[in-house]
Write a protein that holds these residues in place. Structure first.
Motif, PDB file in Angstrom:
ATOM      1  N   GLU A 286      26.398 -14.489  -7.046  1.00 23.44           N
ATOM      2  CA  GLU A 286      27.458 -14.707  -6.052  1.00 23.44           C
ATOM      3  C   GLU A 286      27.747 -16.191  -5.821  1.00 23.44           C
ATOM      4  OE1 GLU A 286      30.178 -13.519  -2.848  1.00 23.44           O
ATOM      5  OE2 GLU A 286      29.290 -12.456  -4.537  1.00 23.44           O
TER       6      GLU A 286
ATOM      7  N   GLU B 111      23.752  -9.054  -8.638  1.00 21.94           N
ATOM      8  CA  GLU B 111      24.962  -9.486  -7.922  1.00 21.94           C
ATOM      9  C   GLU B 111      24.624 -10.503  -6.838  1.00 21.94           C
ATOM     10  OE1 GLU B 111      27.643  -5.407  -8.459  1.00 21.94           O
ATOM     11  OE2 GLU B 111      26.384  -5.673  -6.684  1.00 21.94           O
ATOM     12  N   ASN B 112      23.472 -10.349  -6.180  1.00 24.05           N
ATOM     13  CA  ASN B 112      23.039 -11.338  -5.186  1.00 24.05           C
ATOM     14  C   ASN B 112      22.856 -12.699  -5.820  1.00 24.05           C
ATOM     15  OD1 ASN B 112      22.156 -10.742  -2.181  1.00 24.05           O
ATOM     16  ND2 ASN B 112      21.883  -8.812  -3.301  1.00 24.05           N
TER      17      ASN B 112
ATOM     18  N   ARG C 257      24.891  -5.467  -2.326  1.00 21.76           N
ATOM     19  CA  ARG C 257      24.959  -5.996  -3.686  1.00 21.76           C
ATOM     20  C   ARG C 257      23.612  -5.803  -4.390  1.00 21.76           C
ATOM     21  NH1 ARG C 257      29.699  -8.603  -4.190  1.00 21.76           N
ATOM     22  NH2 ARG C 257      30.619  -9.650  -2.378  1.00 21.76           N
TER      23      ARG C 257
ATOM     24  N   TYR D 268      19.354  -2.135  -5.520  1.00 19.00           N
ATOM     25  CA  TYR D 268      19.821  -2.716  -4.258  1.00 19.00           C
ATOM     26  C   TYR D 268      18.601  -3.110  -3.417  1.00 19.00           C
ATOM     27  CZ  TYR D 268      24.503  -1.116  -5.371  1.00 19.00           C
ATOM     28  OH  TYR D 268      25.727  -0.934  -5.972  1.00 19.00           O
TER      29      TYR D 268
END
Length: 260
Positions: free
Chosen positions: A120, A116-117, A112, A153
């Motif tokens: 979540e 996105e991390n 992710r 990433y």
């Protein structure tokens, strides 16, 4: 031990906390308080119980004896009369989500992006709408100086950058308390400063923080209270500048003489 301002409930109160792993007694009666908005730094040799105490605060480890309170609530248990009953895992998880924790190793999801991390947990745990979580996530990335790395990433980031994303991820849950377990010890020396800068700014914003660290400069400049642990007990505590400049206990003097 720092007195709680105005008689208000401290953010953390530990009363004679004990923890063993088999025959190994790691915490042997730790008592301390952390007031709201205060920064406490825990120092001591490896194996002194610092990280275990931190993990007990958010019930990643169960205490064997004593009491731990966060914001006036007993951590991990409910008391009825003289007996303690462990909380249901769902209740313990709900309690834990108000406590942010940043580990020595970043533990980011490798598949992710940075953004996105961060989004979540708010989406999955707190059911925050995705658009709102994205807006908050970008705001937090700006706060930790990572606005230009939202789509990167973890493998594309340095250790210091990953740790700053990890801090932003913890903040995304809007915790009332932040725990840091040696957050710079896995970093190359030249990357330590960028993480400590973020932590200084967080302390300046009024966040209550408990930091296990070997960074004595950070402890001296940022902490309100310094606690030296050894053998699972609090050996000495007080204002950082006093403890570092004129430690009263011989064990503290020996430990600091090897660091300063």
């Amino acid at each position: 031990m720092t007195a709680t301002a105005g008689g208000s409930v401290p953010m953390i109160r530990a009363e004679r906390v004990c923890k063993s792993f088999g025959a190994l007694r790691v915490l042997a009666g730790v008592s301390l308080e952390v007031a709201r908005g205060e920064v406490l730094c825990l120092i001591g040799p490896s194996g002194s119980g610092k990280s275990t105490f931190l993990r007990c605060i958010n019930h990643l480890e169960q205490v064997d004896a004593g009491r731990l309170y966060v914001d006036g609530d007993l951590v991990g248990y409910r008391q009825k009369g003289d007996k303690l009953y462990e909380l249901h895992p769902r209740e313990a998880a709900k309690q834990r989500r108000d406590i942010g924790m940043v580990f020595q190793h970043f533990n980011l999801f490798p598949h992710r992006t940075a953004l996105e991390n961060i989004i979540e947990a708010p989406i999955q745990v707190k059911k925050v709408p995705k658009a709102k979580a994205l807006e908050r996530g970008r705001e937090l990335l700006r706060r930790v100086g990572m606005a230009d790395k939202a789509d990167a990433y973890p493998a594309q980031l340095s250790g210091g950058q990953q740790q700053r994303v990890a801090i932003a991820r913890a903040l995304a849950m809007d915790p009332k308390l932040m725990l840091f377990d040696e957050p710079t010890s896995a970093l190359d020396p030249e990357l330590v400063g960028e993480v400590l800068t973020v932590m200084r700014e967080l302390a300046d914003s009024g966040m209550t923080m408990v930091v296990v660290t070997h960074e004595m400069g950070f402890a001296r400049e940022v902490a309100d209270q310094l606690v030296f642990m050894d053998g699972g007990v609090v050996v000495e505590s007080g204002p950082p500048r006093e403890v570092l400049a004129e430690p009263k206990q011989e064990r503290t003097k020996v430990f600091l003489s090897r660091l300063l």
